[in-house]
Design a protein around this motif. Structure first.
Motif, PDB file in Angstrom:
ATOM      1  N   GLU A  14       0.811  -1.214   0.000  1.00 54.49           N
ATOM      2  CA  GLU A  14       0.000   0.000   0.000  1.00 54.49           C
ATOM      3  C   GLU A  14       0.847   1.270   0.000  1.00 54.49           C
ATOM      4  O   GLU A  14       0.368   2.326  -0.396  1.00 54.49           O
ATOM      5  CB  GLU A  14      -0.954  -0.004   1.190  1.00 54.49           C
ATOM      6  N   ILE A  15       2.073   1.183   0.459  1.00 56.26           N
ATOM      7  CA  ILE A  15       2.918   2.389   0.501  1.00 56.26           C
ATOM      8  C   ILE A  15       4.143   2.275  -0.401  1.00 56.26           C
ATOM      9  O   ILE A  15       4.912   3.219  -0.514  1.00 56.26           O
ATOM     10  CB  ILE A  15       3.385   2.707   1.945  1.00 56.26           C
ATOM     11  N   LYS A  16       4.303   1.136  -1.042  1.00 52.35           N
ATOM     12  CA  LYS A  16       5.482   0.916  -1.891  1.00 52.35           C
ATOM     13  C   LYS A  16       5.304   1.633  -3.226  1.00 52.35           C
ATOM     14  O   LYS A  16       4.526   1.212  -4.069  1.00 52.35           O
ATOM     15  CB  LYS A  16       5.709  -0.572  -2.101  1.00 52.35           C
ATOM     16  N   GLU A  17       6.001   2.715  -3.387  1.00 55.58           N
ATOM     17  CA  GLU A  17       6.003   3.464  -4.643  1.00 55.58           C
ATOM     18  C   GLU A  17       7.349   3.212  -5.321  1.00 55.58           C
ATOM     19  O   GLU A  17       8.383   3.280  -4.663  1.00 55.58           O
ATOM     20  CB  GLU A  17       5.842   4.961  -4.386  1.00 55.58           C
ATOM     21  N   PRO A  18       7.357   2.929  -6.615  1.00 56.06           N
ATOM     22  CA  PRO A  18       8.615   2.634  -7.301  1.00 56.06           C
ATOM     23  C   PRO A  18       9.701   3.701  -7.101  1.00 56.06           C
ATOM     24  O   PRO A  18      10.873   3.373  -6.979  1.00 56.06           O
ATOM     25  CB  PRO A  18       8.210   2.544  -8.768  1.00 56.06           C
ATOM     26  N   CYS A  19       9.301   4.954  -7.000  1.00 56.39           N
ATOM     27  CA  CYS A  19      10.293   6.024  -6.857  1.00 56.39           C
ATOM     28  C   CYS A  19      10.920   6.060  -5.466  1.00 56.39           C
ATOM     29  O   CYS A  19      11.935   6.729  -5.263  1.00 56.39           O
ATOM     30  CB  CYS A  19       9.682   7.370  -7.210  1.00 56.39           C
ATOM     31  N   TYR A  20      10.340   5.335  -4.486  1.00 56.76           N
ATOM     32  CA  TYR A  20      10.867   5.349  -3.126  1.00 56.76           C
ATOM     33  C   TYR A  20      11.464   4.015  -2.682  1.00 56.76           C
ATOM     34  O   TYR A  20      11.916   3.893  -1.545  1.00 56.76           O
ATOM     35  CB  TYR A  20       9.773   5.745  -2.130  1.00 56.76           C
ATOM     36  N   VAL A  21      11.476   3.022  -3.549  1.00 58.33           N
ATOM     37  CA  VAL A  21      11.945   1.694  -3.158  1.00 58.33           C
ATOM     38  C   VAL A  21      13.406   1.732  -2.704  1.00 58.33           C
ATOM     39  O   VAL A  21      13.764   1.085  -1.725  1.00 58.33           O
ATOM     40  CB  VAL A  21      11.724   0.664  -4.285  1.00 58.33           C
TER      41      VAL A  21
END
Length: 78
Positions: A14-21
């Motif tokens: 739910e909070i995993k955004e590709p730009c923040y991995v």
């Protein structure tokens, strides 16, 4: 981590955004280092703060930080 697997499966979808991995991975590795069963393997709090502020390289599992500057966006935002 000991098996060399990525942490992708451990991140909340739910909070995993590709730009923040990458940042999430760095914080995960930092947390693992801070909870080492061997106290001498844990980073000093000064080093933890420098890593979160982007003044030092993120920790790599099983490798001591060399203290060289890390040219990146701070993990700890204002």
């Amino acid at each position: 981590m000991q098996e060399g697997k990525t942490i992708d499966g451990a991140l909340d979808e739910e909070i995993k955004e590709p730009c923040y991995v990458d940042e999430m991975s760095n914080v995960f590795h930092l947390g693992v280092s801070c909870t080492s069963t061997v106290p001498s393997d844990r980073p000093q709090m000064k080093e933890v703060l420098q890593i979160l502020q982007g003044r030092s390289r993120p920790l790599v599992y099983g490798v001591k930080n060399t203290g060289r500057e890390y040219d990146s966006t701070p993990l700890l935002k204002n």
